[in-house]
Design a protein around this motif. Structure first.
Motif: not given
Length: 211
Positions: A137-139, A157-158, A162-163, A168-169
């Motif tokens: 996800l980070e990439d 980006a952070l 997190l959003a 999706v979770h």
């Protein structure tokens, strides 16, 4: 010749796989609160002491299931990104769809993986598997936000990482809990919102060409 004992039917690795499969079946039927080592042993056809011998405790066996979960999630995230092609926004959206597909396909693993109280987070393999999934996800977010590999994530980006994870979770949990059943055009339980509303949500939240 006397009959073989249940344990003698298994090689070491086969017994571990049998116990992991038994644990997943229990989780699917009863949830994590209904899981016991004794029931896992019964379903695998081995002695009550066998799971503790191989995994140390209930947390040890559940950790193996969660480890499989993170490894499988990583594959779903990669597949989702690949479906997005080379466009960064489409790859990020594809990962979100892949996340929910994973939860639908492996609900027992998904509902266990983030239970801090039931897993052995001192296990380096589990931590590494969780970090590998998060790195996917980070990439994708780095590509979307234009942050070069190896550089710290900036605030935007952070926030996106997190959003996106939270959206999706939460969507996956609501879907598994049946909160979407009866909504949309398809029959209840078929996940129509996964195929229609979720892509629209993701495209609306993270459109092409971030500012």
């Amino acid at each position: 010749m006397p009959d073989e004992t249940p344990r003698e039917r298994y090689h070491h690795g086969d017994l571990q796989r049998a116990l992991i499969a038994a644990a997943e079946a229990i989780l699917a039927e009863r949830g994590v609160e209904g899981f016991t080592l004794r029931e896992a042993a019964r379903r695998a056809g081995v002695s009550a002491a066998a799971p503790a011998h191989h995994f140390g405790s209930a947390a040890g066996l559940l950790t193996e299931v969660a480890l499989l979960g993170f490894e499988t999630l990583t594959r779903f995230l990669r597949d989702g990104a690949d479906e997005g092609g080379t466009d960064p926004a489409a790859r990020l959206h594809g990962q979100g769809i892949g996340y929910v597909r994973f939860a639908r396909a492996h609900p027992a693993r998904f509902l266990l993986m983030f239970r801090k109280d039931r897993l052995n987070w001192d296990d380096a393999r589990l931590r590494a598997a969780g970090q590998a999934a998060f790195a996917e996800l980070e990439d994708a977010v780095r590509a979307y936000r234009g942050v070069a590999a190896g550089r710290p994530l900036d605030r935007a980006a952070l926030t996106t990482v997190l959003a996106a994870w939270s959206v999706v979770h939460g969507f996956a949990h609501l879907a598994l809990d049946g909160k979407f059943d009866g909504l949309g055009e398809a029959a209840p339980g078929t996940g129509p919102l996964d195929d229609t509303i979720l892509p629209e949500m993701l495209a609306g939240l993270w459109p092409d060409g971030p500012g």
